[in-house]
Each structure stands twice: as structure tokens, then as C-alpha cells.
Motif scaffolding. Structure first.
Motif, PDB file in Angstrom:
ATOM      1  N   ARG A 179       0.829  -1.211   0.000  1.00  0.00           N
ATOM      2  CA  ARG A 179       0.000   0.000   0.000  1.00  0.00           C
ATOM      3  C   ARG A 179       0.861   1.258   0.000  1.00  0.00           C
ATOM      4  O   ARG A 179       0.614   2.196  -0.775  1.00  0.00           O
ATOM      5  CB  ARG A 179      -0.901   0.006   1.244  1.00  0.00           C
ATOM      6  N   THR A 180       1.825   1.281   0.864  1.00  0.00           N
ATOM      7  CA  THR A 180       2.695   2.459   0.928  1.00  0.00           C
ATOM      8  C   THR A 180       3.408   2.669  -0.401  1.00  0.00           C
ATOM      9  O   THR A 180       3.526   3.803  -0.896  1.00  0.00           O
ATOM     10  CB  THR A 180       3.718   2.277   2.062  1.00  0.00           C
ATOM     11  N   GLU A 182       2.478   1.911  -3.384  1.00  0.00           N
ATOM     12  CA  GLU A 182       1.566   2.449  -4.379  1.00  0.00           C
ATOM     13  C   GLU A 182       1.344   3.946  -4.185  1.00  0.00           C
ATOM     14  O   GLU A 182       1.435   4.737  -5.133  1.00  0.00           O
ATOM     15  CB  GLU A 182       0.234   1.689  -4.298  1.00  0.00           C
ATOM     16  N   GLN A 183       1.085   4.336  -2.963  1.00  0.00           N
ATOM     17  CA  GLN A 183       0.830   5.757  -2.690  1.00  0.00           C
ATOM     18  C   GLN A 183       2.069   6.621  -2.930  1.00  0.00           C
ATOM     19  O   GLN A 183       1.975   7.692  -3.525  1.00  0.00           O
ATOM     20  CB  GLN A 183       0.350   5.926  -1.240  1.00  0.00           C
ATOM     21  N   LEU A 184       3.206   6.147  -2.485  1.00  0.00           N
ATOM     22  CA  LEU A 184       4.417   6.953  -2.667  1.00  0.00           C
ATOM     23  C   LEU A 184       4.759   7.081  -4.148  1.00  0.00           C
ATOM     24  O   LEU A 184       5.232   8.124  -4.602  1.00  0.00           O
ATOM     25  CB  LEU A 184       5.592   6.333  -1.892  1.00  0.00           C
TER      26      LEU A 184
ATOM     27  N   GLN B 152      -5.038   2.639   1.254  1.00  0.00           N
ATOM     28  CA  GLN B 152      -3.617   2.897   1.023  1.00  0.00           C
ATOM     29  C   GLN B 152      -3.165   4.156   1.730  1.00  0.00           C
ATOM     30  O   GLN B 152      -2.108   4.200   2.376  1.00  0.00           O
ATOM     31  CB  GLN B 152      -3.345   3.007  -0.479  1.00  0.00           C
ATOM     32  N   THR B 155      -2.836   3.641   5.517  1.00  0.00           N
ATOM     33  CA  THR B 155      -1.595   2.948   5.880  1.00  0.00           C
ATOM     34  C   THR B 155      -0.401   3.878   5.781  1.00  0.00           C
ATOM     35  O   THR B 155       0.464   3.916   6.665  1.00  0.00           O
ATOM     36  CB  THR B 155      -1.391   1.730   4.959  1.00  0.00           C
ATOM     37  N   LEU B 156      -0.375   4.632   4.714  1.00  0.00           N
ATOM     38  CA  LEU B 156       0.738   5.581   4.540  1.00  0.00           C
ATOM     39  C   LEU B 156       0.791   6.571   5.696  1.00  0.00           C
ATOM     40  O   LEU B 156       1.870   6.874   6.223  1.00  0.00           O
ATOM     41  CB  LEU B 156       0.579   6.333   3.216  1.00  0.00           C
TER      42      LEU B 156
END
Lengths: 194, 194
Positions: A179-180, A182-184, B152, B155-156
Motif C-alpha cells: 500500500r505504501t 503504491e501511494q508513494l 492505502q 496505511t501511509l
DNA sequence: TCTTGTTTATAACAATTGTCATAGCCTACA
DNA sequence: TGTAGGCTATGACAATTGTTATAAACAAGA
């Protein structure tokens, strides 16, 4: 200098970094570190006359050096590539250890130095974080991100990766990393293109 | 039931959480925990017959409960307000302790459970992370963010906050928190409005 | 070969760890 | 008043901690 594979000194440092990344700073004893490196206890105090403090500090620097080397190299292909490589690096450590190992730099950062004194190991940890942030911020700026935003983004990336690795260990799952990541990734892409 | 302020049991749990957030899991001894809570050592094993494992698990849950309560309340004013309150909560802990304290949940997450066995404390830590993520994701969805992206982002946010607190301790500065806060705020705003 | 300096091998030290056992106190209810 | 049960007090246990000391083994150069 007696060599057996890597030097005994280097084996001790690398072993200490590994053990700290699993058990934390205070639960890593010099005796077990020596045993893990197949070096005698006496040798530890020969190589590190200032004791545990010195050994830990060198373990943090050691971790910082090879991660920094890896990050710098991968960033040549751009900030997104660098991010993905950085994430992959930590993912491998977490998965290969069956969710038992993480980042020794983080581990050192969250254990209070003994009363009153400031810890050299803690300063080394701060330096490693700063090095990672610097590399990422440089790369972002080179790709058109304005300086302040680049610095903020770099800090966010380092913090998020460190936190995510810890979350993966607690949950015994790589989902937080997915998840991280993808977001980053989308975040960097937007910053670079925008 | 003898009361002196809070119950002795509660004082022990809260004290353990505080000490773990400073020194880490393994460096927090039951003796010092008892002393810190002005409770006798004998009482500790009276209240926590399963020993340190039980005490640590309850300390993690205790931390989870009041942070979750705070986060839930502040999220009523929207995800950005919730984020800012969450950040402020940790900032206060870091600053008030002169950069010596952090998050006990993170501390427990990064110390390997004893050989072979799975740790109840680690499971409790995973639950706390999941609770935070759940609250944030819910709020984001309620404000129009699509479910996967909300998860997402949640979580980030949790990972970034945890990592940032650790970085602040290493650097003895709140600058990482400032940077992370700024980036997360604009990130949430973009997600909510987009 | 002799010598010099690096590395190893052992042992010991005081302190601290988690845990357990036991005896006493002290409150509350009958 | 008496008695049961929650809590405290104290001490002990084996194990492990960081550290230091000392002596043996070893390497390489003269």
C-alpha cells in the motif's frame, strides 16, 4: 591482519547490525554478537575498545553505508526507480527473515540513551536518515521538483518506509509495504510531472 | 480495592507504556516499572500473573485505547483535522520528553519475539495499527475517497507518523514532523477534493 | 631464531534480569 | 469480633549483562 572470508572485525559489525535489526539495541548483547560472528568475546573488546557504544555506532554506520550506496545507484534511473529499489531492499529483509528483521537504524533511534549523555549511536542514526533524505531530495530537485517540496517529500518517504517496515513485522504481512509503495509512487510521479 | 489516584494496576500499565516508549521493550524491566509506579514488585506479579508478556501486552492495548479514542473524536471534524490532531498528539510526547519518548506500539513491533513463539504483545501492536488505519480509512471514504485509495492512504499516514516520530528522536528536532505534516495534509486534501 | 605486536582464550567482577515463594498486612464482610 | 482474600513486603534463584584483567597463541619482520 587475519582474514577468514571477511575480516573478523567486519563480521562482528555486520552481525551486530543484523541482531539489532531483529531484537533491538538493548537486547543485543556483546557476547551473542561475538558468538554469531564466530569471534571470541575477547576479540570484541580488542576491536572495539570503547565497548558496546562503539560497536553499535559502527553497526549503524555500516548499515547506512550500504543502503546509501544502493539508493544512490538506483536513483540514477530517476526518483521513482530509486523509491522502488529502496522499498525492495527492505521488503527483502523483512520477507527473508520471516518478518523478524527490520531496520537497525530505526531500532537505535527509539531506545533512549543512558541518563544524561548523548549517544554517538543516535547521532549516527540521525546521519543515516539525513543521508537518505539528501539523496532523495537531490534526485527530486533534479527532476524539477521545487526545493522545499522536494525536502518534504524526501522526509515523508524515509519516514513512511521505516514505519511501514515496522508495521509489516507486527502484522506479519507485506500488505503495508504494498500500500505504501503504491501511494508513494503516485505521489512522486505527480510531483515530478507537475 | 485500594485506590491512590488511579488504581495501582493502572499506574503500572501506564508506567510500563511510558518506559517502553523511551527505552524499548527489552530494556524495560519489571522491577523498574514497579518502582516507577510506586508499586511493590510483588504486586506486579499479583496483577499480571503471566509476567512480563502480559504486562507488555496490556501496555500496548492501553496506548492503543487512548490514542484511538482521541483519533476517533478528532476525525469527526474531517480527515485533515484528524491527521493534525494525531500529529499533535505525538509531537507533544516527543517534545515534552525532550525527544526521549516515542510510540510504545512501534517499540514492541521491532523487537523479535523469543525463539519460536509468537508474541501476544506483537499481535496487540498489529491490532492497534489496524485500528488507526481503520479509523482513517473510514473517514476518508466518508469524504468521498474511493475505498482502495482510502486504505492505502490510511496505511501511509500511520506509517509516516510512526517513522517521523522516530526520526525526530534521532535528530532531536521536530523538523521531520513539520515536513511530514505538510505533505500529508496536502495529500489528504487532494484526495478528498479530487 | 628471536622478538614484537596482533589476536584469542579464560576467568572473574558486580549489577541486573525474569520469576517464584512465603510470610505478613489490611480491608471488608459475616 | 473474627475470618477470608486481596494486596504488600522481602528475599531468593539461576541466568545474563557490560566490562576488565591476564595469559597464551600466533603472525611477520629482523
Amino acid at each position: 591482519m587475519t582474514e577468514s572470508g571477511a575480516s573478523a572485525r567486519e563480521r562482528i559489525v555486520a552481525g551486530a547490525a543484523d541482531m539489532i535489526s531483529r531484537r533491538g539495541l538493548n537486547a543485543t548483547s556483546i557476547r551473542e554478537t561475538a558468538k554469531h560472528a564466530r569471534a571470541p568475546l575477547g576479540s570484541t573488546y580488542h576491536y572495539f575498545p570503547e565497548g558496546k557504544q562503539q560497536l553499535v555506532t559502527e553497526a549503524v554506520r555500516y548499515t547506512g553505508e550500504w543502503t546509501t550506496r544502493s539508493l544512490r545507484k538506483e536513483l540514477q534511473a530517476g526518483p521513482v526507480a530509486g523509491l522502488l529499489a529502496f522499498l525492495a531492499l527492505w521488503r527483502k529483509i523483512v520477507v527473508d527473515s520471516d518478518f523478524r528483521a527490520g531496520c537497525p537504524v530505526l531500532a537505535v533511534s527509539i531506545e533512549e540513551p543512558a541518563a544524561g549523555q548523548t549517544s554517538a549511536a543516535l547521532a549516527a542514526a540521525a546521519d543515516v536518515f539525513a543521508a537518505w533524505e539528501g539523496l532523495l531530495a537531490d534526485s527530486l530537485r533534479e527532476h524539477g521538483v521545487e526545493p522545499e517540496r522536494a525536502a518534504q517529500l524526501a522526509t515523508l518517504i524515509v519516514a513512511a518506509v521505516e514505519g511501514t517496515v515496522a508495521m509489516c513485522r507486527a502484522k506479519r504481512s507485506t500488505e503495508p509495504l504494498d500500500r505504501t509503495a503504491e501511494q508513494l509512487r503516485t505521489l512522486i510521479r505527480a510531483a515530478v510531472e507537475g
